[in-house]
Design a protein around this motif. Structure first.
Motif, PDB file in Angstrom:
ATOM      1  N   ILE A  96       1.982   2.110  -3.456  1.00 31.44           N
ATOM      2  CA  ILE A  96       0.913   2.758  -4.224  1.00 31.44           C
ATOM      3  C   ILE A  96       0.866   4.243  -3.888  1.00 31.44           C
ATOM      4  O   ILE A  96       0.810   5.099  -4.775  1.00 31.44           O
ATOM      5  CB  ILE A  96      -0.454   2.102  -3.902  1.00 31.44           C
ATOM      6  CG1 ILE A  96      -0.474   0.652  -4.378  1.00 31.44           C
ATOM      7  CG2 ILE A  96      -1.595   2.898  -4.529  1.00 31.44           C
ATOM      8  CD1 ILE A  96      -1.749  -0.109  -4.016  1.00 31.44           C
ATOM      9  N   VAL A  97       0.932   4.560  -2.591  1.00 33.71           N
ATOM     10  CA  VAL A  97       0.854   5.958  -2.153  1.00 33.71           C
ATOM     11  C   VAL A  97       2.066   6.740  -2.662  1.00 33.71           C
ATOM     12  O   VAL A  97       1.941   7.842  -3.206  1.00 33.71           O
ATOM     13  CB  VAL A  97       0.757   6.027  -0.614  1.00 33.71           C
ATOM     14  CG1 VAL A  97       0.879   7.469  -0.133  1.00 33.71           C
ATOM     15  CG2 VAL A  97      -0.553   5.405  -0.143  1.00 33.71           C
ATOM     16  N   ASN A 131       4.001   6.120  -5.211  1.00 34.91           N
ATOM     17  CA  ASN A 131       3.880   6.354  -6.659  1.00 34.91           C
ATOM     18  C   ASN A 131       2.908   7.484  -6.950  1.00 34.91           C
ATOM     19  O   ASN A 131       3.130   8.292  -7.855  1.00 34.91           O
ATOM     20  CB  ASN A 131       3.357   5.098  -7.372  1.00 34.91           C
ATOM     21  CG  ASN A 131       4.375   3.986  -7.399  1.00 34.91           C
ATOM     22  OD1 ASN A 131       5.557   4.223  -7.146  1.00 34.91           O
ATOM     23  ND2 ASN A 131       3.934   2.778  -7.684  1.00 34.91           N
ATOM     24  N   ALA A 132       1.827   7.514  -6.167  1.00 38.36           N
ATOM     25  CA  ALA A 132       0.798   8.527  -6.424  1.00 38.36           C
ATOM     26  C   ALA A 132       1.367   9.929  -6.222  1.00 38.36           C
ATOM     27  O   ALA A 132       1.007  10.858  -6.958  1.00 38.36           O
ATOM     28  CB  ALA A 132      -0.405   8.301  -5.511  1.00 38.36           C
ATOM     29  N   ALA A 152       0.845  -1.199   0.000  1.00 42.69           N
ATOM     30  CA  ALA A 152       0.000   0.000   0.000  1.00 42.69           C
ATOM     31  C   ALA A 152       0.879   1.248   0.000  1.00 42.69           C
ATOM     32  O   ALA A 152       0.591   2.232  -0.693  1.00 42.69           O
ATOM     33  CB  ALA A 152      -0.929  -0.015   1.212  1.00 42.69           C
TER      34      ALA A 152
END
Lengths: 332, 332, 332, 332
Positions: free
Chosen positions: A243-244, A246-247, A240
């Motif tokens: 994902i954060v 990368n965002a 997770a």
């Protein structure tokens, strides 16, 4: 299952990503040769790391790497899956030639991972679908049709369910069955959600402790097993926090494009190094149970599709009698 | 899966059946010691074959055999299953003591058979449910709670799916992981439909080529592996011809009891030897596809229940910290 | 699962077997029209029962029956399976025409049986593999490509797991979704081991209480559901006593051929009627747990293969856009 | 499976979250009554929405809501799971009393969702493990032991695999089997990764179009079915964009605590409303295949554990003869 600590860093299991990070300036890297092409929506990248300098620059072992990227794999289009299997078979066959693996060399396929954890079941599923022929050569030598080689296949389980290091089990089987080549298939932790179930990496560097999402501390390499080891890896899970992280990059790029703003974009995050920022994200998410390894909701179907692609691709690449232009006909 | 040719004869994998056949006259057999008792509807028979003479008489290797018979297992009564598991655990613990296996001896559990063939999946299912501890001893020696021993567990697959003889795979794993004892679990072909899923045999004679319903030509024995091998077998399939042949006996007995008839009962069959009659039944059934190996319709549930009984029984028998009076609490 | 009591008698669910029993003399039976042909090792038999006289003679309801027999199905030959699927599709298409089912008539496929009991899982497995289109017609009417009809598909479970009679569940679904035709797939108890997993029966008489191996006391018929019901049945289990009873016949025939003996062959059995003899066999086997419903050891693979054949055959027969000459391409 | 569009907004399926959002100021909300308590590490929150005003404030229908939160569920501790099942049973029993459901009222349990998609398989798994009794009441009225009520249970499938709206199927089954109460179990999309597989919501408001992750456009409510509907929901998946959006909040809070900084923290994001920011995150992630619904890697085990908790909790709550202090003993 033991976690791969490297997945907690920005380090990557994929040579392609390592190369993209290292060559962001666009300057060629000494000791690293790359080429790539597109084929019907499938992107194939070849990276050869030929020197220690290149190896240091990418943080990857010297060797040959192939990456097959096919984002459309998520569309559940069986015709497209057959195309990916065909490209995989063709590339794998060339890879064997490059490594001077003889057409009659015997092969042991090792499916790493855990049957009971769907995103980690890639290896065992490939083992279940691959064509096994070694016993015919042993039991009726001379009677096997031409165009086949001896192939065997084992899913050795994981440390948590066997109590034995996977490397030990594989060593024992290699010692007794004496293959000329080992092919090890494993599920990987990804650095990016978009790679999950869309990317296949083939490498002749073996499996090293701390890669993959399972535990194989001893590694499966030429050094430990005494025969060449080709690793096939597919990212199936992502943290997770990744994902954060990368965002944040995607958001920064988005704002930079949209605005002429050269000042503050994401505030305090703007000045952080990526590793520092990732560390911060982990610190913030972890205590709340937010930093799990996650996998797409449709993982059951995805993992089955990719396992079929790899199994049918291997069948075609390993046996000359199996037509590599239409690999799907030989599996179900 | 390769068939066990011995299943085509009247020979039996169960020492208990061999003893019943050999001692039908009631005279004790030299070199064979037997005892038996009932416990809450569960029959336990102990047979020790102590001489070559006894071995020849029964057609079984010298060694110790325990048979646990529990016909009620077919009733899907979980309380009764727990009782069987408890009896199994108690008997297995005594068996280990008889064989002088030390409480801290390390154990490798081998689940023979094929995941994908339900009546042959007993071994793999036991492996999935058994408690594995060896890695704790390896990774944190000295920190494991007292009352546990190192236990590891592998389901090596079958020749048809791996391409490697099971015996070779197991030898390789034993060589690397060096257990003090191997316990091998296998599904057997039965000589009688009534035994299917109701009988468990424990023996210290290992697994020999041509026993069981899977292929393990090299055998798993003290000679091949270098450590003692305890075999746990459960009949799960039976040939249609065996069912028919048994029925002839049952019919003859039925008629003999009902009538004073000392003449013709089943006509031409009355004068045949059992082996000759079985051969004839096979010849008649085979060409028509009537002589298959069959298993009860409820095999999915039966195999899961027996696998749980054996797994929970082994957990209790192998670890002193697990209470063998209430084994069910330690498995799920 | 509740047993089908009729399976305890010599009565048969297959019209073909009923016809063979009734016409053993070779004389044609009034009100019964038959024809048959072979196609690449597959035998197709058509039986039309057109009068109450014919119905009484066969013990089957008036209606149209197709039987597809393919003993080679046991050889795990995927090319042959494709041929059977193609024959099934062609025959099913003709059957729909004979019944005047319009090409755009909506169809509800009901997969009877229990997911968790492999030999009873045929219906649910077909449901899982069949192409479902009804929701496209409901959600985007007018936008569905030509050559398709509305098909829906449900596996309603069995009384023992739902607590509701299957007939009630199906009635409720038919009332709400209003199909023009129901196709019900079910596993049957066989009168002969050789038929298990080798025979498919198609009939327009619906499913009646006491057929099949599951419980559907209310039946699925034109009367109960208000729309025509085509039943597709495959024998997947057989009673041990049936195997034994069949063997007596085979043995008698065998001896008669071999010897000129016109006297005693199977002794006391020679003079018994078949029903009387079967009753005796059951009485003898039952108390000893010998009279179970059994299924071939390879049932997991067999049931999957037959389910795929029926699902791909139905896909081709129900949708004109799916080519019935090469049905396998449309399923996986 | 059709996606639930509401999961794309900040709207939540959980009344508890809606209440936390609405009452962030701490002021009580008119028409909303809340209470909560902790029991051995399990947090139970009760929310009653008694007026249209309260309903509007929370964006949830008037009704009674129970939320059970147990973060430790991720530790795979079977003793703790038993405690959660016991708390669930006790709360569910009280809930039935509050709704004036009689002890002998008949109950139909509907397991929504798709067997073949692990994070959506919660409903079907509960159905598989729940105790079904209705057929005993139908077949042998008067002979069922006291302390039981008629319970039936169906997993109706999803639109994509049946072709029929789930609501239609359930209506049909309710019309025929006439239960006094429907309990519908469904997997939900979560607003937070930390809730995934740790939170259970019970509500008497039924299932409404666009809740849950499956398609049930018609809803399962008192209005559509004619009997009260209790919904049990567990968040099992979360959008990647939701994870990112939550992380922004966590990061902002983190920085605010650490620094006295009252100025720029996350730059341009600081001034955005949550819905605006979420929209932006989606726009940025979507084109790159980053905005998938994801689920924890261990979903296979989690979903099985939660399904067992709910099934054993329901067994204890629905039947007085099942002891709700030790619910685990009644399931496996």
């Amino acid at each position: 299952m033991d976690l791969d600590l490297s997945a907690y860093s920005v380090r990557t299991d994929l040579a392609l990503e390592a190369h993209d990070l290292a060559s962001s300036s666009g300057t060629p890297i000494p000791g690293v040769h790359t080429s790539e092409f597109d084929q019907e929506g499938i992107r194939v990248s070849l990276i050869d790391i030929t020197s220690q300098e290149g190896s240091r620059a990418l943080g990857k072992l010297p060797g040959h790497y192939i990456t097959i990227e096919a984002l459309e794999l998520r569309n559940k289009d069986t015709d497209f899956q057959d195309k990916v299997a065909t490209v995989f078979a063709q590339q794998f066959e060339k890879f064997l030639q490059k490594l001077n693996i003889e057409p009659n060399a015997s092969v042991l396929i090792i499916g790493l991972g855990n049957w009971n954890v769907t995103p980690d079941a890639l290896g065992p599923l490939v083992v279940e679908n691959v064509m096994v022929t070694r016993h015919y050569f042993e039991l009726m030598p001379g009677q096997v049709s031409p165009g086949y080689r001896p192939v065997s296949s084992v899913a050795p389980g994981v440390l948590g369910t066997t109590g034995i290091e996977t490397g030990e089990i594989v060593q024992g089987i290699v010692d007794k069955s004496k293959p000329d080549l080992v092919i090890a298939i494993d599920a990987l932790a990804s650095r990016s959600l978009e790679r999950v179930n869309t990317t296949i990496q083939i490498a002749d560097t073996g499996i090293h402790p701390g890669s993959g999402i399972g535990n194989k501390r001893k590694g499966l390499t030429l050094e430990t097993l005494g025969v060449p080891v080709i690793a096939i890896g597919v990212p199936t899970v992502v943290f997770a926090s990744t994902i954060v992280n990368n965002a944040f990059d995607l958001m920064q790029n988005h704002f930079r494009k949209q605005t002429a703003n050269t000042g503050q974009i994401l505030g305090l995050l703007d000045n952080m190094q990526e590793q520092e920022r990732l560390q911060l994200v982990k610190e913030v998410l972890n205590p709340l149970g937010h930093d799990l390894l996650v996998t797409p909701k449709e993982i059951d179907q995805f993992i089955e599709d990719i396992a079929n692609i790899i199994a049918s691709g291997l069948n075609a690449a390993l046996h000359q009698a199996v037509d590599s232009d239409n690999v799907a006909a030989y599996t179900h």
